[in-house]
Design a protein around this motif. Sequence first.
Motif, PDB file in Angstrom:
ATOM      1  N   ASN A  48       0.792  -1.231   0.000  1.00  0.00           N
ATOM      2  CA  ASN A  48       0.000   0.000   0.000  1.00  0.00           C
ATOM      3  C   ASN A  48       0.828   1.285   0.000  1.00  0.00           C
ATOM      4  O   ASN A  48       0.270   2.373   0.152  1.00  0.00           O
ATOM      5  N   PHE A  49       2.135   1.164  -0.214  1.00  0.00           N
ATOM      6  CA  PHE A  49       2.978   2.359  -0.183  1.00  0.00           C
ATOM      7  C   PHE A  49       2.611   3.351  -1.283  1.00  0.00           C
ATOM      8  O   PHE A  49       2.614   4.566  -1.066  1.00  0.00           O
ATOM      9  N   ASP A  50       2.305   2.859  -2.487  1.00  0.00           N
ATOM     10  CA  ASP A  50       1.938   3.767  -3.573  1.00  0.00           C
ATOM     11  C   ASP A  50       0.682   4.571  -3.233  1.00  0.00           C
ATOM     12  O   ASP A  50       0.602   5.776  -3.514  1.00  0.00           O
ATOM     13  N   VAL A  59       5.598   7.661   3.879  1.00  0.00           N
ATOM     14  CA  VAL A  59       5.432   6.309   4.419  1.00  0.00           C
ATOM     15  C   VAL A  59       6.353   6.068   5.607  1.00  0.00           C
ATOM     16  O   VAL A  59       7.553   6.347   5.556  1.00  0.00           O
ATOM     17  N   VAL A  60       5.768   5.539   6.676  1.00  0.00           N
ATOM     18  CA  VAL A  60       6.521   4.913   7.762  1.00  0.00           C
ATOM     19  C   VAL A  60       5.897   3.534   7.958  1.00  0.00           C
ATOM     20  O   VAL A  60       4.699   3.424   8.229  1.00  0.00           O
ATOM     21  N   LEU A  69       9.783  -7.087   5.706  1.00  0.00           N
ATOM     22  CA  LEU A  69      10.419  -5.773   5.587  1.00  0.00           C
ATOM     23  C   LEU A  69      11.574  -5.790   4.582  1.00  0.00           C
ATOM     24  O   LEU A  69      11.865  -4.773   3.951  1.00  0.00           O
ATOM     25  N   ARG A  70      12.212  -6.931   4.426  1.00  0.00           N
ATOM     26  CA  ARG A  70      13.282  -7.043   3.428  1.00  0.00           C
ATOM     27  C   ARG A  70      12.773  -6.654   2.041  1.00  0.00           C
ATOM     28  O   ARG A  70      13.446  -5.916   1.303  1.00  0.00           O
ATOM     29  N   LEU A  71      11.586  -7.107   1.677  1.00  0.00           N
ATOM     30  CA  LEU A  71      11.009  -6.761   0.374  1.00  0.00           C
ATOM     31  C   LEU A  71      10.373  -5.378   0.391  1.00  0.00           C
ATOM     32  O   LEU A  71      10.389  -4.672  -0.610  1.00  0.00           O
ATOM     33  N   SER A  76      10.202   1.437  -0.757  1.00  0.00           N
ATOM     34  CA  SER A  76      10.119   2.672   0.029  1.00  0.00           C
ATOM     35  C   SER A  76      11.501   3.137   0.439  1.00  0.00           C
ATOM     36  O   SER A  76      12.376   2.325   0.739  1.00  0.00           O
ATOM     37  N   ASP A  77      11.676   4.463   0.471  1.00  0.00           N
ATOM     38  CA  ASP A  77      12.904   5.028   1.023  1.00  0.00           C
ATOM     39  C   ASP A  77      12.629   5.668   2.383  1.00  0.00           C
ATOM     40  O   ASP A  77      13.481   6.349   2.942  1.00  0.00           O
TER      41      ASP A  77
END
Length: 219
Positions: A48-50, A59-60, A69-71, A76-77
């Motif tokens: 859902n970052f986009d 995004v946090v 979280l690896r993927l 995300s940066d």
Amino acid sequence: MTARYNGLADWYDARFVVGAPRHLPSLPELLGPGSGPCLDLGCGTGRNFDTIRDSGRSVVGVDRSADQLRLARTRSDGPLIEADAAVLPFADGSFDTVIAMWISTDLDDFTGALGEAVRVLRTGGRLVCYGVHPSFNGPHVEWNEDGSRLVHPTYRTAGWHEPKPWWGDDGIRRQVGMRHLPLPELLNAFLQPELTVEHIEEPGDMPVPHALALKARRN
């Protein structure tokens, strides 16, 4: 909270994220335009970052699974943190928005996690919770080929369910298990003095809804 998705991130991402629609049904409208940091609670691999970024927010991400979280870091940066949703490592009022996507069936303590989400919201901040519809989806529900659902008598059994024959062999239930949160328990979690529910929706256009979404504001 157990990191149940460790070792499954690549399978999960290939099945539920890669090639999926860019936005979940109704999520952009539920979020609306905004700004400031948005906490994606149980962010998984970043599905859902986009949607968060397109709304004007940053995004946090938080997830219990280091493997997920690896993927997520490839999408995300922003900050991505391994943490328990029921014990968030943030100060009160840290976020303008919190989203909790598809986490109710994965958590031992959904009510506690929702309380933490409210705590880290600023006054006036928005909370969007979107996930399994307790009445028509979950470990007690059998999906039929014609789109109908068979609800087994275990609907009233809250908590983690033992595997059932109708779960199938290659789905998320079989891989990580599933906790059932009956509808009253889900709704009662939102009855907090600090929270006002503004909107409830059954997203998507399936004749029998499989998702339930709630939008609320921090008082």
